[in-house]
Design a protein around this motif. Structure first.
Motif, PDB file in Angstrom:
ATOM      1  N   ALA A 110     -22.653 -24.429 -14.010  1.00 56.96           N
ATOM      2  CA  ALA A 110     -21.815 -25.617 -13.643  1.00 56.96           C
ATOM      3  C   ALA A 110     -20.545 -25.364 -14.636  1.00 56.96           C
ATOM      4  O   ALA A 110     -19.455 -25.964 -14.274  1.00 56.96           O
ATOM      5  CB  ALA A 110     -22.611 -26.846 -14.015  1.00 56.96           C
ATOM      6  N   MET A 111     -20.885 -25.191 -16.115  1.00 60.85           N
ATOM      7  CA  MET A 111     -19.648 -25.081 -16.867  1.00 60.85           C
ATOM      8  C   MET A 111     -18.754 -24.223 -16.542  1.00 60.85           C
ATOM      9  O   MET A 111     -17.446 -24.415 -16.742  1.00 60.85           O
ATOM     10  CB  MET A 111     -20.039 -24.762 -18.338  1.00 60.85           C
ATOM     11  N   ALA A 113     -18.137 -23.064 -13.412  1.00 64.96           N
ATOM     12  CA  ALA A 113     -17.693 -23.201 -11.971  1.00 64.96           C
ATOM     13  C   ALA A 113     -16.914 -24.429 -11.840  1.00 64.96           C
ATOM     14  O   ALA A 113     -16.104 -24.078 -10.913  1.00 64.96           O
ATOM     15  CB  ALA A 113     -19.055 -23.727 -11.117  1.00 64.96           C
ATOM     16  N   MET A 114     -16.531 -25.142 -12.890  1.00 63.37           N
ATOM     17  CA  MET A 114     -15.639 -26.154 -12.797  1.00 63.37           C
ATOM     18  C   MET A 114     -14.517 -25.710 -14.051  1.00 63.37           C
ATOM     19  O   MET A 114     -14.511 -25.000 -14.782  1.00 63.37           O
ATOM     20  CB  MET A 114     -16.460 -27.649 -13.348  1.00 63.37           C
ATOM     21  N   GLY A 115     -13.456 -26.629 -13.833  1.00 59.55           N
ATOM     22  CA  GLY A 115     -12.547 -26.351 -14.569  1.00 59.55           C
ATOM     23  C   GLY A 115     -11.609 -25.165 -14.252  1.00 59.55           C
ATOM     24  O   GLY A 115     -11.798 -24.455 -13.405  1.00 59.55           O
TER      25      GLY A 115
END
Lengths: 198, 198
Positions: A110-111, A113-115
DNA sequence: GTCTATATTTTGATAGAC
DNA sequence: GTCTATCAAAATATAGAC
Protein backbone atom coordinates in the motif's frame (compact mmCIF):
# COMPACT_ATOMS: atom_id res chain seq x y z
CA UNK A 1 36.80 -15.44 -3.93
CA UNK A 2 35.79 -18.52 -1.96
CA UNK A 3 32.39 -20.12 -2.01
CA UNK A 4 31.98 -19.31 1.65
CA UNK A 5 32.44 -15.60 1.15
CA UNK A 6 29.87 -15.63 -1.62
CA UNK A 7 27.38 -17.26 0.68
CA UNK A 8 28.22 -14.81 3.42
CA UNK A 9 27.66 -11.86 1.11
CA UNK A 10 24.36 -13.18 -0.11
CA UNK A 11 23.25 -13.73 3.45
CA UNK A 12 24.29 -10.27 4.56
CA UNK A 13 22.63 -8.60 1.61
CA UNK A 14 19.43 -10.56 2.21
CA UNK A 15 19.60 -9.64 5.86
CA UNK A 16 19.94 -5.99 4.92
CA UNK A 17 16.98 -6.20 2.56
CA UNK A 18 14.90 -7.88 5.25
CA UNK A 19 15.53 -4.94 7.55
CA UNK A 20 14.67 -2.50 4.78
CA UNK A 21 11.20 -3.98 4.47
CA UNK A 22 10.28 -2.53 7.83
CA UNK A 23 11.87 0.82 7.03
CA UNK A 24 10.04 1.32 3.75
CA UNK A 25 6.73 0.17 5.09
CA UNK A 26 7.00 2.38 8.14
CA UNK A 27 8.13 5.59 6.46
CA UNK A 28 7.01 5.11 2.85
CA UNK A 29 9.27 5.67 -0.13
CA UNK A 30 9.64 9.43 0.19
CA UNK A 31 9.96 9.28 3.95
CA UNK A 32 12.75 6.74 3.80
CA UNK A 33 16.11 8.52 3.69
CA UNK A 34 19.57 7.08 3.16
CA UNK A 35 20.30 8.05 6.75
CA UNK A 36 17.43 5.88 8.01
CA UNK A 37 18.53 3.07 5.72
CA UNK A 38 22.11 3.28 6.93
CA UNK A 39 20.97 3.18 10.53
CA UNK A 40 18.62 0.24 10.01
CA UNK A 41 21.21 -1.86 8.19
CA UNK A 42 24.26 -0.74 10.13
CA UNK A 43 26.02 -0.05 6.83
CA UNK A 44 27.55 3.20 5.66
CA UNK A 45 26.14 5.02 2.68
CA UNK A 46 29.00 3.98 0.42
CA UNK A 47 28.51 0.32 1.30
CA UNK A 48 24.87 0.64 0.44
CA UNK A 49 25.65 2.16 -2.95
CA UNK A 50 28.13 -0.67 -3.50
CA UNK A 51 25.36 -3.23 -3.09
CA UNK A 52 22.66 -1.11 -4.70
CA UNK A 53 24.22 1.14 -7.35
CA UNK A 54 20.76 2.39 -8.26
CA UNK A 55 20.34 3.91 -4.81
CA UNK A 56 17.04 4.07 -3.01
CA UNK A 57 15.01 2.99 -6.01
CA UNK A 58 17.02 -0.20 -6.44
CA UNK A 59 16.67 -0.90 -2.73
CA UNK A 60 12.91 -0.57 -2.91
CA UNK A 61 12.90 -2.86 -5.93
CA UNK A 62 14.98 -5.43 -4.02
CA UNK A 63 12.64 -5.11 -1.06
CA UNK A 64 9.65 -5.85 -3.28
CA UNK A 65 11.43 -8.87 -4.76
CA UNK A 66 12.16 -10.09 -1.26
CA UNK A 67 8.56 -9.55 -0.20
CA UNK A 68 7.39 -11.49 -3.24
CA UNK A 69 9.49 -14.45 -2.12
CA UNK A 70 8.27 -14.16 1.47
CA UNK A 71 4.71 -14.12 0.21
CA UNK A 72 5.19 -17.32 -1.76
CA UNK A 73 7.14 -19.25 0.84
CA UNK A 74 5.45 -17.95 3.96
CA UNK A 75 2.03 -16.43 3.50
CA UNK A 76 0.73 -18.43 0.56
CA UNK A 77 2.35 -21.76 1.38
CA UNK A 78 -0.40 -22.81 3.80
CA UNK A 79 -2.96 -21.99 1.12
CA UNK A 80 -1.48 -24.54 -1.26
CA UNK A 81 -1.18 -27.42 1.16
CA UNK A 82 -3.71 -30.19 1.59
CA UNK A 83 -6.49 -29.85 4.09
CA UNK A 84 -9.83 -28.19 4.47
CA UNK A 85 -10.17 -24.82 2.67
CA UNK A 86 -11.35 -23.22 5.91
CA UNK A 87 -8.28 -24.43 7.78
CA UNK A 88 -5.98 -23.21 5.04
CA UNK A 89 -7.56 -19.75 5.05
CA UNK A 90 -7.25 -19.64 8.82
CA UNK A 91 -3.56 -20.51 8.55
CA UNK A 92 -3.08 -17.61 6.13
CA UNK A 93 -4.94 -15.39 8.57
CA UNK A 94 -2.52 -16.16 11.37
CA UNK A 95 0.38 -15.16 9.14
CA UNK A 96 -1.38 -11.95 8.11
CA UNK A 97 -2.18 -11.04 11.68
CA UNK A 98 1.45 -11.51 12.64
CA UNK A 99 2.89 -9.65 9.64
CA UNK A 100 0.67 -6.61 10.14
CA UNK A 101 0.82 -6.80 13.94
CA UNK A 102 -2.98 -6.68 14.26
CA UNK A 103 -3.16 -3.87 11.71
CA UNK A 104 -0.75 -1.62 13.54
CA UNK A 105 2.01 -2.03 10.99
CA UNK A 106 1.46 -0.59 7.54
CA UNK A 107 1.40 -2.61 4.32
CA UNK A 108 4.48 -2.19 2.16
CA UNK A 109 2.41 -2.74 -0.96
CA UNK A 110 0.00 0.00 0.00
CA UNK A 111 2.82 2.39 0.85
CA UNK A 112 4.47 1.86 -2.53
CA UNK A 113 1.19 1.73 -4.47
CA UNK A 114 0.24 5.24 -3.38
CA UNK A 115 2.05 8.49 -3.83
CA UNK A 116 4.24 9.69 -6.64
CA UNK A 117 6.61 6.75 -6.20
CA UNK A 118 3.88 4.39 -7.39
CA UNK A 119 4.85 4.70 -11.05
CA UNK A 120 8.26 3.11 -10.53
CA UNK A 121 6.93 0.06 -8.71
CA UNK A 122 3.61 -0.46 -10.48
CA UNK A 123 4.64 -3.68 -12.21
CA UNK A 124 6.05 -5.31 -9.09
CA UNK A 125 3.20 -4.26 -6.84
CA UNK A 126 0.65 -5.45 -9.36
CA UNK A 127 2.40 -8.80 -9.71
CA UNK A 128 2.53 -9.43 -5.98
CA UNK A 129 -1.11 -8.45 -5.49
CA UNK A 130 -2.17 -10.76 -8.30
CA UNK A 131 -0.21 -13.68 -6.85
CA UNK A 132 -1.90 -13.17 -3.54
CA UNK A 133 -5.35 -12.88 -5.07
CA UNK A 134 -4.88 -15.92 -7.27
CA UNK A 135 -3.66 -18.05 -4.37
CA UNK A 136 -6.81 -17.26 -2.42
CA UNK A 137 -8.99 -17.77 -5.48
CA UNK A 138 -7.47 -21.22 -5.99
CA UNK A 139 -8.65 -22.28 -2.55
CA UNK A 140 -12.14 -21.00 -3.24
CA UNK A 141 -12.24 -22.81 -6.57
CA UNK A 142 -11.31 -26.01 -4.77
CA UNK A 143 -14.22 -25.24 -2.45
CA UNK A 144 -16.47 -25.42 -5.52
CA UNK A 145 -16.94 -21.74 -6.26
CA UNK A 146 -17.07 -20.54 -9.84
CA UNK A 147 -13.72 -19.07 -10.96
CA UNK A 148 -15.17 -15.58 -11.49
CA UNK A 149 -16.78 -15.50 -8.06
CA UNK A 150 -13.63 -16.96 -6.51
CA UNK A 151 -11.49 -14.20 -8.02
CA UNK A 152 -14.00 -11.58 -6.89
CA UNK A 153 -14.05 -12.82 -3.32
CA UNK A 154 -10.27 -13.09 -3.27
CA UNK A 155 -10.07 -9.45 -4.33
CA UNK A 156 -12.58 -8.63 -1.61
CA UNK A 157 -10.28 -10.29 0.91
CA UNK A 158 -7.38 -8.04 -0.05
CA UNK A 159 -9.66 -5.02 -0.09
CA UNK A 160 -10.89 -5.76 3.42
CA UNK A 161 -7.40 -6.39 4.77
CA UNK A 162 -5.99 -3.20 3.26
CA UNK A 163 -8.98 -1.12 4.28
CA UNK A 164 -8.90 -2.54 7.79
CA UNK A 165 -5.26 -1.55 8.17
CA UNK A 166 -6.06 2.03 7.18
CA UNK A 167 -9.02 2.25 9.52
CA UNK A 168 -7.03 0.68 12.35
CA UNK A 169 -4.29 3.25 11.96
CA UNK A 170 -6.72 6.10 11.35
CA UNK A 171 -8.80 5.35 14.44
CA UNK A 172 -5.86 4.18 16.54
CA UNK A 173 -7.58 0.97 17.52
CA UNK A 174 -6.95 -2.57 16.37
CA UNK A 175 -10.60 -3.51 16.74
CA UNK A 176 -11.57 -3.16 13.05
CA UNK A 177 -8.62 -5.22 11.87
CA UNK A 178 -9.27 -7.99 14.37
CA UNK A 179 -12.96 -8.12 13.51
CA UNK A 180 -12.36 -8.21 9.76
CA UNK A 181 -9.68 -10.85 10.02
CA UNK A 182 -11.77 -13.04 12.32
CA UNK A 183 -14.70 -13.08 9.93
CA UNK A 184 -12.63 -13.37 6.75
CA UNK A 185 -12.35 -17.17 6.35
CA UNK A 186 -16.04 -17.82 6.93
CA UNK A 187 -17.05 -14.83 4.79
CA UNK A 188 -14.96 -16.07 1.89
CA UNK A 189 -16.49 -19.55 2.04
CA UNK A 190 -20.05 -18.36 2.71
CA UNK A 191 -22.41 -20.16 0.35
CA UNK A 192 -24.18 -18.06 -2.26
CA UNK A 193 -27.65 -17.19 -1.09
CA UNK A 194 -30.23 -18.40 -3.61
CA UNK A 195 -32.16 -15.38 -4.85
CA UNK A 196 -35.39 -17.14 -4.02
CA UNK A 197 -34.72 -16.62 -0.34
CA UNK A 198 -34.77 -12.84 -0.58
CA UNK B 1 -8.32 47.19 6.19
CA UNK B 2 -11.64 47.15 4.40
CA UNK B 3 -14.24 44.45 4.72
CA UNK B 4 -13.79 43.64 1.06
CA UNK B 5 -10.12 42.95 1.39
CA UNK B 6 -10.77 40.65 4.31
CA UNK B 7 -13.21 38.67 2.25
CA UNK B 8 -10.79 38.58 -0.63
CA UNK B 9 -8.02 37.25 1.59
CA UNK B 10 -10.20 34.59 3.09
CA UNK B 11 -11.27 33.51 -0.36
CA UNK B 12 -7.75 33.37 -1.67
CA UNK B 13 -6.48 31.43 1.31
CA UNK B 14 -9.35 28.96 1.01
CA UNK B 15 -8.64 28.64 -2.68
CA UNK B 16 -5.01 27.89 -1.90
CA UNK B 17 -6.00 25.27 0.66
CA UNK B 18 -8.38 23.68 -1.80
CA UNK B 19 -5.54 23.24 -4.25
CA UNK B 20 -3.31 21.81 -1.53
CA UNK B 21 -5.78 19.00 -0.93
CA UNK B 22 -4.87 17.51 -4.27
CA UNK B 23 -1.15 18.02 -3.72
CA UNK B 24 -1.05 16.30 -0.34
CA UNK B 25 -3.24 13.44 -1.41
CA UNK B 26 -1.23 12.86 -4.56
CA UNK B 27 2.27 13.01 -3.07
CA UNK B 28 1.67 12.29 0.60
CA UNK B 29 3.06 14.42 3.41
CA UNK B 30 6.74 13.60 2.91
CA UNK B 31 6.48 13.74 -0.85
CA UNK B 32 4.92 17.19 -0.78
CA UNK B 33 7.67 19.80 -0.96
CA UNK B 34 7.40 23.56 -0.62
CA UNK B 35 8.33 23.76 -4.29
CA UNK B 36 5.32 21.66 -5.25
CA UNK B 37 3.12 23.69 -2.93
CA UNK B 38 4.36 26.95 -4.40
CA UNK B 39 3.71 25.73 -7.91
CA UNK B 40 0.22 24.43 -7.11
CA UNK B 41 -0.87 27.63 -5.40
CA UNK B 42 1.01 30.08 -7.59
CA UNK B 43 2.40 31.71 -4.45
CA UNK B 44 6.03 32.22 -3.49
CA UNK B 45 7.46 30.46 -0.48
CA UNK B 46 7.49 33.64 1.60
CA UNK B 47 3.83 34.26 0.86
CA UNK B 48 3.04 30.75 1.97
CA UNK B 49 4.91 31.22 5.24
CA UNK B 50 3.02 34.47 5.72
CA UNK B 51 -0.28 32.60 5.58
CA UNK B 52 0.99 29.47 7.30
CA UNK B 53 3.75 30.42 9.76
CA UNK B 54 3.93 26.79 10.87
CA UNK B 55 5.05 25.73 7.40
CA UNK B 56 4.11 22.44 5.82
CA UNK B 57 2.64 21.00 8.98
CA UNK B 58 0.24 23.93 9.40
CA UNK B 59 -0.75 23.61 5.75
CA UNK B 60 -1.58 19.95 6.17
CA UNK B 61 -3.59 20.81 9.28
CA UNK B 62 -5.49 23.48 7.34
CA UNK B 63 -6.08 21.00 4.53
CA UNK B 64 -7.56 18.49 6.98
CA UNK B 65 -9.80 21.21 8.46
CA UNK B 66 -10.94 22.10 4.98
CA UNK B 67 -11.62 18.46 4.15
CA UNK B 68 -13.61 18.11 7.34
CA UNK B 69 -15.86 20.96 6.22
CA UNK B 70 -16.19 19.54 2.72
CA UNK B 71 -17.17 16.22 4.20
CA UNK B 72 -19.92 17.76 6.29
CA UNK B 73 -21.32 20.09 3.65
CA UNK B 74 -20.83 17.92 0.60
CA UNK B 75 -20.39 14.23 1.23
CA UNK B 76 -22.49 13.75 4.33
CA UNK B 77 -25.22 16.27 3.56
CA UNK B 78 -27.21 13.85 1.38
CA UNK B 79 -27.06 11.30 4.17
CA UNK B 80 -28.86 13.60 6.57
CA UNK B 81 -31.66 14.67 4.26
CA UNK B 82 -35.07 13.08 4.13
CA UNK B 83 -35.76 10.22 1.81
CA UNK B 84 -35.24 6.50 1.57
CA UNK B 85 -32.03 5.22 3.23
CA UNK B 86 -31.07 3.46 0.00
CA UNK B 87 -31.39 6.67 -2.01
CA UNK B 88 -29.37 8.61 0.52
CA UNK B 89 -26.56 6.05 0.46
CA UNK B 90 -26.60 6.13 -3.32
CA UNK B 91 -26.28 9.91 -3.25
CA UNK B 92 -23.22 9.59 -1.01
CA UNK B 93 -21.83 7.03 -3.42
CA UNK B 94 -22.00 9.42 -6.34
CA UNK B 95 -20.03 11.98 -4.35
CA UNK B 96 -17.45 9.38 -3.35
CA UNK B 97 -17.05 8.16 -6.90
CA UNK B 98 -16.45 11.69 -8.06
CA UNK B 99 -14.06 12.64 -5.25
CA UNK B 100 -11.88 9.57 -5.75
CA UNK B 101 -12.25 9.59 -9.54
CA UNK B 102 -13.32 5.92 -9.62
CA UNK B 103 -10.55 5.01 -7.19
CA UNK B 104 -7.78 6.51 -9.28
CA UNK B 105 -7.17 9.39 -6.89
CA UNK B 106 -5.75 8.57 -3.49
CA UNK B 107 -7.47 9.31 -0.19
CA UNK B 108 -6.00 12.20 1.75
CA UNK B 109 -6.96 10.55 5.02
CA UNK B 110 -5.15 7.36 4.10
CA UNK B 111 -2.07 9.27 2.97
CA UNK B 112 -1.88 11.16 6.25
CA UNK B 113 -2.86 8.19 8.41
CA UNK B 114 0.10 6.14 7.23
CA UNK B 115 3.80 6.86 7.44
CA UNK B 116 5.75 8.70 10.05
CA UNK B 117 3.67 11.85 9.59
CA UNK B 118 0.65 10.04 11.03
CA UNK B 119 1.46 11.07 14.61
CA UNK B 120 0.96 14.76 13.92
CA UNK B 121 -2.47 14.34 12.32
CA UNK B 122 -3.84 11.45 14.33
CA UNK B 123 -6.50 13.51 16.14
CA UNK B 124 -7.80 15.20 13.02
CA UNK B 125 -7.82 12.06 10.90
CA UNK B 126 -9.57 10.11 13.63
CA UNK B 127 -12.20 12.83 14.03
CA UNK B 128 -12.99 12.97 10.31
CA UNK B 129 -13.19 9.20 10.01
CA UNK B 130 -15.54 9.04 13.00
CA UNK B 131 -17.80 11.73 11.56
CA UNK B 132 -18.05 9.80 8.34
CA UNK B 133 -18.73 6.50 10.09
CA UNK B 134 -21.33 7.99 12.39
CA UNK B 135 -23.17 9.67 9.52
CA UNK B 136 -23.50 6.34 7.73
CA UNK B 137 -24.46 4.57 10.95
CA UNK B 138 -27.25 7.11 11.53
CA UNK B 139 -28.83 6.14 8.23
CA UNK B 140 -28.63 2.46 9.09
CA UNK B 141 -30.17 3.08 12.49
CA UNK B 142 -33.04 4.86 10.78
CA UNK B 143 -33.33 1.75 8.62
CA UNK B 144 -34.00 -0.20 11.84
CA UNK B 145 -30.59 -1.73 12.44
CA UNK B 146 -29.27 -2.06 15.97
CA UNK B 147 -26.78 0.73 16.81
CA UNK B 148 -23.89 -1.71 17.27
CA UNK B 149 -24.50 -3.41 13.94
CA UNK B 150 -25.04 -0.05 12.26
CA UNK B 151 -21.68 1.21 13.48
CA UNK B 152 -20.01 -2.04 12.40
CA UNK B 153 -21.43 -1.87 8.91
CA UNK B 154 -20.53 1.80 8.62
CA UNK B 155 -16.95 0.92 9.49
CA UNK B 156 -17.11 -1.85 6.90
CA UNK B 157 -18.13 0.73 4.31
CA UNK B 158 -15.04 2.85 4.99
CA UNK B 159 -12.88 -0.25 5.02
CA UNK B 160 -14.18 -1.36 1.65
CA UNK B 161 -13.80 2.08 0.11
CA UNK B 162 -10.24 2.51 1.38
CA UNK B 163 -9.25 -1.01 0.45
CA UNK B 164 -10.79 -0.67 -2.99
CA UNK B 165 -8.76 2.48 -3.64
CA UNK B 166 -5.55 0.67 -2.78
CA UNK B 167 -6.38 -2.34 -4.94
CA UNK B 168 -7.46 -0.09 -7.80
CA UNK B 169 -4.15 1.74 -7.70
CA UNK B 170 -2.15 -1.41 -7.07
CA UNK B 171 -3.70 -3.30 -9.98
CA UNK B 172 -4.05 -0.25 -12.22
CA UNK B 173 -7.67 -0.93 -12.93
CA UNK B 174 -10.77 0.81 -11.65
CA UNK B 175 -12.81 -2.39 -11.75
CA UNK B 176 -12.53 -3.24 -8.03
CA UNK B 177 -13.53 0.25 -6.94
CA UNK B 178 -16.51 0.37 -9.27
CA UNK B 179 -17.70 -3.05 -8.16
CA UNK B 180 -17.37 -2.29 -4.45
CA UNK B 181 -19.07 1.07 -4.78
CA UNK B 182 -21.93 -0.35 -6.82
CA UNK B 183 -22.71 -3.02 -4.25
CA UNK B 184 -22.16 -0.84 -1.20
CA UNK B 185 -25.66 0.64 -0.63
CA UNK B 186 -27.42 -2.71 -0.97
CA UNK B 187 -24.78 -4.49 1.10
CA UNK B 188 -25.12 -1.97 3.92
CA UNK B 189 -28.90 -2.38 4.02
CA UNK B 190 -28.90 -6.15 3.55
CA UNK B 191 -31.19 -7.75 6.15
CA UNK B 192 -29.55 -9.91 8.77
CA UNK B 193 -29.86 -13.55 7.80
CA UNK B 194 -31.63 -15.53 10.54
CA UNK B 195 -29.24 -18.20 11.78
CA UNK B 196 -31.93 -20.82 11.26
CA UNK B 197 -31.45 -20.52 7.52
CA UNK B 198 -27.85 -21.68 7.58
C1' DG C 1 33.33 -4.36 1.10
C1' DT C 2 33.54 -0.81 4.16
C1' DC C 3 34.93 3.43 5.60
C1' DT C 4 35.78 8.90 5.79
C1' DA C 5 35.36 12.87 3.36
C1' DT C 6 33.20 15.53 0.11
C1' DA C 7 30.35 17.13 -3.77
C1' DT C 8 25.76 18.50 -5.37
C1' DT C 9 21.01 19.24 -5.04
C1' DT C 10 16.98 19.88 -2.61
C1' DT C 11 14.54 21.01 1.38
C1' DG C 12 12.35 23.83 4.90
C1' DA C 13 12.63 28.30 6.49
C1' DT C 14 13.94 33.45 7.11
C1' DA C 15 15.34 38.45 6.07
C1' DG C 16 14.27 42.35 4.19
C1' DA C 17 12.85 45.27 0.06
C1' DC C 18 8.66 46.81 -2.11
C1' DG D 1 0.89 40.35 0.93
C1' DT D 2 4.17 39.22 -2.26
C1' DC D 3 8.56 39.10 -3.99
C1' DT D 4 14.02 38.14 -4.45
C1' DA D 5 17.79 36.66 -2.17
C1' DT D 6 19.67 33.89 1.06
C1' DC D 7 20.47 30.54 4.89
C1' DA D 8 21.25 26.19 7.31
C1' DA D 9 20.15 21.60 7.28
C1' DA D 10 19.27 17.36 5.11
C1' DA D 11 18.99 14.74 0.97
C1' DT D 12 21.19 11.85 -2.75
C1' DA D 13 25.26 10.50 -4.53
C1' DT D 14 30.43 9.97 -5.46
C1' DA D 15 35.71 9.74 -4.72
C1' DG D 16 39.17 7.53 -3.03
C1' DA D 17 41.80 5.38 0.98
C1' DC D 18 42.15 0.99 3.28
Amino acid sequence: MSIDSVHMNVMLKTEAIARLVDVFRQYGYDGTSMAKIAEATGLGKSSLYHHFPGGKEEMATAVLDYLSQCLNTGLLAPLQQSGEPLDRLRAMNRNIDQYYNHGQKACLLAMLAMGESSDRFRTQVSHILNSWIEAIAEVLIEADFEPELARQRAEDAIIQIQGAIILTQGLSTTAPFKRILNHLPETLLQPVIPSGLL
